[in-house]
Write an enzyme that holds these catalytic residues in place. Sequence first.
Site, PDB file in Angstrom:
ATOM      1  N   CYS A 174      -0.881   6.092 -15.540  1.00  0.00           N
ATOM      2  CA  CYS A 174      -1.322   4.796 -15.014  1.00  0.00           C
ATOM      3  C   CYS A 174      -2.767   4.998 -14.555  1.00  0.00           C
ATOM      4  O   CYS A 174      -3.025   5.758 -13.629  1.00  0.00           O
ATOM      5  CB  CYS A 174      -0.423   4.384 -13.845  1.00  0.00           C
ATOM      6  N   CYS A 210      -8.375  10.627   5.018  1.00  0.00           N
ATOM      7  CA  CYS A 210      -8.714  11.292   3.764  1.00  0.00           C
ATOM      8  C   CYS A 210     -10.123  11.886   3.839  1.00  0.00           C
ATOM      9  O   CYS A 210     -11.051  11.225   4.328  1.00  0.00           O
ATOM     10  CB  CYS A 210      -8.629  10.300   2.601  1.00  0.00           C
ATOM     11  N   CYS A 241       5.962   2.608  -6.312  1.00  0.00           N
ATOM     12  CA  CYS A 241       4.861   3.571  -6.300  1.00  0.00           C
ATOM     13  C   CYS A 241       4.581   4.034  -4.874  1.00  0.00           C
ATOM     14  O   CYS A 241       4.503   3.212  -3.956  1.00  0.00           O
ATOM     15  CB  CYS A 241       3.615   2.936  -6.901  1.00  0.00           C
ATOM     16  N   CYS A 266     -14.944   7.911  -1.034  1.00  0.00           N
ATOM     17  CA  CYS A 266     -14.898   6.735  -1.919  1.00  0.00           C
ATOM     18  C   CYS A 266     -15.418   5.518  -1.142  1.00  0.00           C
ATOM     19  O   CYS A 266     -14.852   5.151  -0.107  1.00  0.00           O
ATOM     20  CB  CYS A 266     -13.478   6.494  -2.414  1.00  0.00           C
ATOM     21  N   CYS A 289       6.689   5.957  -9.324  1.00  0.00           N
ATOM     22  CA  CYS A 289       5.291   6.275  -9.566  1.00  0.00           C
ATOM     23  C   CYS A 289       4.715   6.905  -8.301  1.00  0.00           C
ATOM     24  O   CYS A 289       5.158   6.587  -7.198  1.00  0.00           O
ATOM     25  CB  CYS A 289       4.528   4.995  -9.914  1.00  0.00           C
ATOM     26  N   CYS A 306     -13.103   2.626   0.126  1.00  0.00           N
ATOM     27  CA  CYS A 306     -11.776   2.926   0.682  1.00  0.00           C
ATOM     28  C   CYS A 306     -11.746   3.004   2.210  1.00  0.00           C
ATOM     29  O   CYS A 306     -12.425   3.846   2.811  1.00  0.00           O
ATOM     30  CB  CYS A 306     -11.262   4.235   0.089  1.00  0.00           C
ATOM     31  N   ARG A 350      -2.145  -4.378 -15.372  1.00  0.00           N
ATOM     32  CA  ARG A 350      -1.687  -4.782 -14.039  1.00  0.00           C
ATOM     33  C   ARG A 350      -2.743  -5.584 -13.289  1.00  0.00           C
ATOM     34  O   ARG A 350      -3.857  -5.114 -13.083  1.00  0.00           O
ATOM     35  CB  ARG A 350      -1.316  -3.552 -13.209  1.00  0.00           C
TER      36      ARG A 350
END
Length: 331
Positions: A189, A53, A97, A57, A129, A60, A261
């Site tokens: 979400c 990616c 998801c 972040c 999702c 991550c 969640r």
Amino acid sequence: MEIRNNWTREEIEEIYNSPILDLIYKAATVHRENNDAQEVQVCTLLSVKTGGCPEDCAYCPQAARYHTDVKVHKLLPTEEVLAKAKEAKDSGSTRFCMGAAWREVRDNKDFDRVLDMVKGVNSMGMEVCCTLGMLTEEQALKLKDAGLYAYNHNLDTSEEHYEEIISTRTYDDRLDTLENVRNAKISVCSGGIIGLGESEGDRIGMLHTLATLPEHPESVPVNALVPVEGTPLEEQPRVSVWEMIRMIATARIIMPKAMVRLSAGRVRMNMEEQALCFMAGANSIFAGDKLLTTPNPDTVVDKEMFQTLNLKPRKAFKGEASVKFEQIPGV
């Protein structure tokens, strides 16, 4: 209790900082007034495209710029994803998801394949999702037409702390994506992560943003950072269960009908700690051995916990017209 979208930071701060046992009691009361407290939705999260990616972040391991043990793999074959979805359904999950380590959705063959995956999982009678990064309203409408039930796009932290964690997209970019999802009539979400070096004020700020959206998110994941070697946050201390409980209980009180969640970080909790989270208003977990790339409790252990705590799995599309099932051939 009325559903409010005009909470002030001061009101949320007062709730968050109330004595912990009072907070749990209040949240448990609100939870029972608005939800079936014995019911917990079981979701499965699969990384359909991992690593590489371009974003930064700080938490991550999938960011290309960090040196972690995550192995990059391109978009999985549709057949493999559908097989994993069936496996998840057979083991009790009602929401599936799919996550892709993209900065944003692009209109290309990979997105077309994701649309096929959405159609396939939807035809199994599961809530589908996706979490694919930023997307336009047109892309959201395509996902909706393919049968997407929910879209995950977390705020991660407060607007004030956000720049300490991510520089490759703005807070407004995230809010714009949530608006595009909502406009496409897809269930939103959105939650965040605690343990990123933020203050309690930042946690309250993130909850305030979520609770004052035009509509509360249908689902609010509360994640505890799982520090990964090779990321800027690898040395962050573990978040205590009491911090998780404060977040869950406050979220439950200010967003009474949202699915709260209990997400990343659950692998470090014993059954008693998770039971307190359920008492404080958590009513959804992710099952399966991994949450994208971080460890998650074993399915067998979760089944034992459900039996011990007398919890029952929430059915798919609860609260929606049950005709969704009748429209799906063979279900």
